[in-house]
Design an enzyme around this catalytic site. Structure first.
Site, PDB file in Angstrom:
ATOM      1  N   ASP A   1       0.854  -1.183   0.000  1.00 14.37           N
ATOM      2  CA  ASP A   1       0.000   0.000   0.000  1.00 14.37           C
ATOM      3  C   ASP A   1       0.895   1.241   0.000  1.00 14.37           C
ATOM      4  O   ASP A   1       2.123   1.116   0.089  1.00 14.37           O
ATOM      5  CB  ASP A   1      -0.903   0.016   1.237  1.00 14.37           C
ATOM      6  CG  ASP A   1      -0.157  -0.391   2.481  1.00 14.37           C
ATOM      7  OD1 ASP A   1       1.039  -0.020   2.618  1.00 14.37           O
ATOM      8  OD2 ASP A   1      -0.737  -1.082   3.329  1.00 14.37           O
TER       9      ASP A   1
ATOM     10  N   ASP B   1       1.829   5.093   1.527  1.00 17.23           N
ATOM     11  CA  ASP B   1       1.695   6.059   2.609  1.00 17.23           C
ATOM     12  C   ASP B   1       2.225   7.398   2.135  1.00 17.23           C
ATOM     13  O   ASP B   1       3.206   7.472   1.387  1.00 17.23           O
ATOM     14  CB  ASP B   1       2.510   5.608   3.822  1.00 17.23           C
ATOM     15  CG  ASP B   1       1.993   4.291   4.380  1.00 17.23           C
ATOM     16  OD1 ASP B   1       0.761   4.154   4.506  1.00 17.23           O
ATOM     17  OD2 ASP B   1       2.808   3.403   4.667  1.00 17.23           O
TER      18      ASP B   1
ATOM     19  N   ASP C   1      10.987   3.749  12.364  1.00 19.09           N
ATOM     20  CA  ASP C   1      11.715   2.644  12.993  1.00 19.09           C
ATOM     21  C   ASP C   1      13.072   2.372  12.337  1.00 19.09           C
ATOM     22  O   ASP C   1      14.120   2.531  12.955  1.00 19.09           O
ATOM     23  CB  ASP C   1      10.852   1.376  13.093  1.00 19.09           C
ATOM     24  CG  ASP C   1      10.107   1.025  11.810  1.00 19.09           C
ATOM     25  OD1 ASP C   1      10.341   1.681  10.779  1.00 19.09           O
ATOM     26  OD2 ASP C   1       9.300   0.074  11.843  1.00 19.09           O
TER      27      ASP C   1
HETATM   28  P1  ATP Z   1       4.623  -3.182   5.029  1.00 13.62           P
HETATM   29  O1  ATP Z   1       3.366  -2.350   4.901  1.00 13.62           O
HETATM   30  O2  ATP Z   1       5.193  -3.689   3.773  1.00 13.62           O
HETATM   31  O3  ATP Z   1       4.490  -4.235   6.059  1.00 13.62           O
HETATM   32  P2  ATP Z   1       5.692  -0.720   5.969  1.00 13.62           P
HETATM   33  O4  ATP Z   1       7.103  -0.266   6.125  1.00 13.62           O
HETATM   34  O5  ATP Z   1       4.804   0.047   5.059  1.00 13.62           O
HETATM   35  O6  ATP Z   1       5.756  -2.232   5.585  1.00 13.62           O
HETATM   36  P3  ATP Z   1       3.764  -0.133   8.012  1.00 13.62           P
HETATM   37  O7  ATP Z   1       3.462  -0.915   9.223  1.00 13.62           O
HETATM   38  O8  ATP Z   1       2.740  -0.017   6.938  1.00 13.62           O
HETATM   39  O9  ATP Z   1       5.093  -0.769   7.418  1.00 13.62           O
HETATM   40  O10 ATP Z   1       4.233   1.299   8.484  1.00 13.62           O
HETATM   41  C1  ATP Z   1       4.461   2.389   7.610  1.00 13.62           C
HETATM   42  C2  ATP Z   1       5.667   3.193   8.052  1.00 13.62           C
HETATM   43  O11 ATP Z   1       5.447   3.734   9.353  1.00 13.62           O
HETATM   44  C3  ATP Z   1       6.939   2.365   8.186  1.00 13.62           C
HETATM   45  O12 ATP Z   1       7.623   2.281   6.968  1.00 13.62           O
HETATM   46  C4  ATP Z   1       7.723   3.147   9.228  1.00 13.62           C
HETATM   47  O13 ATP Z   1       8.375   4.229   8.627  1.00 13.62           O
HETATM   48  C5  ATP Z   1       6.635   3.699  10.126  1.00 13.62           C
HETATM   49  N1  ATP Z   1       6.383   2.826  11.294  1.00 13.62           N
HETATM   50  C6  ATP Z   1       5.497   1.823  11.368  1.00 13.62           C
HETATM   51  N2  ATP Z   1       5.507   1.240  12.577  1.00 13.62           N
HETATM   52  C7  ATP Z   1       6.426   1.880  13.298  1.00 13.62           C
HETATM   53  C8  ATP Z   1       6.904   1.767  14.635  1.00 13.62           C
HETATM   54  N3  ATP Z   1       6.423   0.811  15.456  1.00 13.62           N
HETATM   55  N4  ATP Z   1       7.847   2.626  15.050  1.00 13.62           N
HETATM   56  C9  ATP Z   1       8.324   3.589  14.226  1.00 13.62           C
HETATM   57  N5  ATP Z   1       7.924   3.736  12.967  1.00 13.62           N
HETATM   58  C10 ATP Z   1       6.983   2.915  12.490  1.00 13.62           C
HETATM   59 MG    MG Z   2       2.713  -0.167   4.719  1.00 18.62          MG
END
Ligand code: ATP
Ligand code: MG
Length: 462
Positions: A74, A76, A157
């Site tokens: 997705d 962001d 993170d």
């Molecule tokens: P995917 O959606 O493929 O699992 P993602 O990196 O997009 O991976 P998400 O959980 O959708 O992960 O989170 C979006 C963004 O928000 C992450 O890329 C990160 O930058 C930030 N993020 C998410 N969770 C945390 C956290 N627990 N602590 C700090 N930053 C976070």
């Molecule tokens: Mg994501």
């Protein structure tokens, strides 16, 4: 427009002092990401916000995945506009948020998630305490403190998750050497690893999840504190851990994820009963769980549906025998012992990873089916075949056999039965009856006789 520009966000009254860092800027010639690869809805959200005078970027997992030539799940968007300001720009936008306030902009089935730049947590800041709070161990409970783009990068993170792409200029803004870490295939926490895990222990699970998903290494300093801090997961709300567990095991890399969870001592805080079973009987429990996860990965690769019920049923099954025996030793008859053990194990697991009822009910049905599959006399086999849970129960039986449970050829029998014609089926049932008579096996089960619980033939519990 000018008014909006100045209103775009208000800084918290007192902010954490940290030096302003300038990001590394990669022009379109210095990176492989192309504007046309990005969801056009994400691009239009960014453009709209920029035209309204706000800063806006595509950020996070989607930038990371595209640089690695993977398909983003997705998109962001991060922006200087507050959630209310974002909502005002779009007709199809909704402010949502439990932990953080976010805006979802809807385009048919696609949702673009828009988050306002946020800052890390001031350790001691009374003015901001109504916006952000921590518990005694340093875990962040709420965080809605807005900040600058650099603040936003620092509070993310991992370095690989903190890349900002501007589809207008086609530049990538890299505040944390994320591009370097992508090139070197490293998962590296931003800032002091121990502190960042203490702020949010789920980051330990995320480190493992991304390492498995991307086939990256966890960088040494980010890896080091995990085993010691693993127990901090005990303090995480069980509903959040359920969500995270699904991401760990339904992301297509469950088998690798499981190995990493074991390596970093993160499996036991998530599945205490299963971890104990693994210790008692590593060969049997390990094979059963690994085979279940390998199957899950394969099904995902083939685009077949997977259910959390089957997954949790498999993860917890090896914990059953010991519990059943314990209850039987206290004088409980086998059937109630099995029922109670199943109930207790699921209840305990729900304290860790709140499994919703819509999954615990089919889990129990899959387990109950294991007791029924051997009983095939008369019309029973046909009745079982019509049970909507038959297929899952049968697959589960094959899984148990694959882990070495001796079921006297029951899996093969059911495979043949499903393929057989009506008359062949009648013969199969008749042969069963005569086999029982020849072996002198009792038609009816003796009452109260000691049985060995789930997987009657499973290697002994301890
Ligand atoms: P995917 O959606 O493929 O699992 P993602 O990196 O997009 O991976 P998400 O959980 O959708 O992960 O989170 C979006 C963004 O928000 C992450 O890329 C990160 O930058 C930030 N993020 C998410 N969770 C945390 C956290 N627990 N602590 C700090 N930053 C976070
Ligand atoms: Mg994501």
């Amino acid at each position: 427009m000018l008014k909006k520009l100045f209103q775009s966000f208000r800084l918290p009254l007192r902010r954490i002092p940290h030096s302003r860092r300038t990001p590394e800027i990669l022009s379109s010639r210095q990176h492989s990401l192309h504007r046309s690869e990005i969801s056009r809805h994400a691009v239009s959200v960014v453009e709209r916000l920029q035209q309204a005078g706000y800063e806006a970027y595509v950020v996070g997992g989607c930038v990371r995945d595209l640089l690695l030539e993977l398909n983003p799940k997705d998109y962001d968007v991060a922006t200087s506009a507050t959630p209310e300001q974002v909502r005002a720009e779009f007709r199809n936008a909704r402010v949502i948020g439990r932990r953080f306030k976010l805006v979802h902009v809807h385009f048919g089935r696609e949702i673009i998630e828009v988050a306002t730049f946020r800052a890390n947590h001031p350790e001691e800041d009374d003015d901001a305490s109504h916006l952000a709070s921590r518990n005694e161990s340093g875990r962040i409970l709420r965080d809605n403190i807005y900040g600058t783009l650099d603040d936003d990068a620092q509070r993310r993170d991992f370095t690989i998750n903190a890349l900002y792409y501007d589809p207008t200029s086609e530049r990538i803004l890299d505040h944390t050497h994320g591009v370097h870490d992508i090139r070197n295939r490293l998962i590296r926490l931003i800032g002091d690893p121990e502190q960042r895990y203490q702020e949010d222990p789920v980051r330990m699970l995320r480190a493992v999840r991304f390492a498995a998903k991307l086939d990256f290494e966890i960088e040494r300093h980010s890896a080091e504190p995990i085993a010691e801090l693993a127990d901090l997961l005990d303090g995480i709300p069980s509903a959040r851990l359920f969500d995270e567990t699904l991401k760990l095991f339904l992301g297509g890399k469950a088998e690798r994820t499981f190995e990493l969870l074991l390596e970093y001592d993160l499996f036991a805080p998530l599945f205490p009963a299963s971890a104990a079973a693994l210790e008692r009987n590593p060969e049997y429990a390990g094979t059963l769980i690994r085979n279940a996860l390998a199957n899950t990965d394969l099904r995902i690769e083939q685009g077949k549906p997977v259910t959390p019920a089957f997954l949790f049923a498999a993860l917890l099954w090896p914990a059953l025998p010991a519990r059943v025996l314990e209850l039987q030793d206290r004088g409980m008859p086998p059937i109630p012992a099995m029922q109670e053990a199943a109930h207790d194990i699921i209840w305990e697991q729900c304290q860790r990873t709140a499994i919703p009822k819509r999954f615990t009910i089919p889990m129990r049905e899959i387990w109950d089916m294991q007791e029924r599959l051997p009983r095939r006399q008369g019309r029973r086999a046909d009745q079982l075949l019509e049970n909507p849970r038959f297929r899952a129960g049968y697959d589960f039986l094959l899984l148990r056999e694959s882990a070495g449970e001796l079921t006297n050829g029951l899996g093969d029998w059911w495979t043949d039965y499903q393929e057989a014609s009506d008359s062949e089926r009648r013969n199969m049932i008749r042969r069963l009856a005569s086999k029982d008579e020849a072996s002198g096996a009792p038609r009816k089960r003796r009452r109260g006789g000691r049985r060995r619980g789930p997987g009657d033939s499973a290697p002994k519990a301890d």
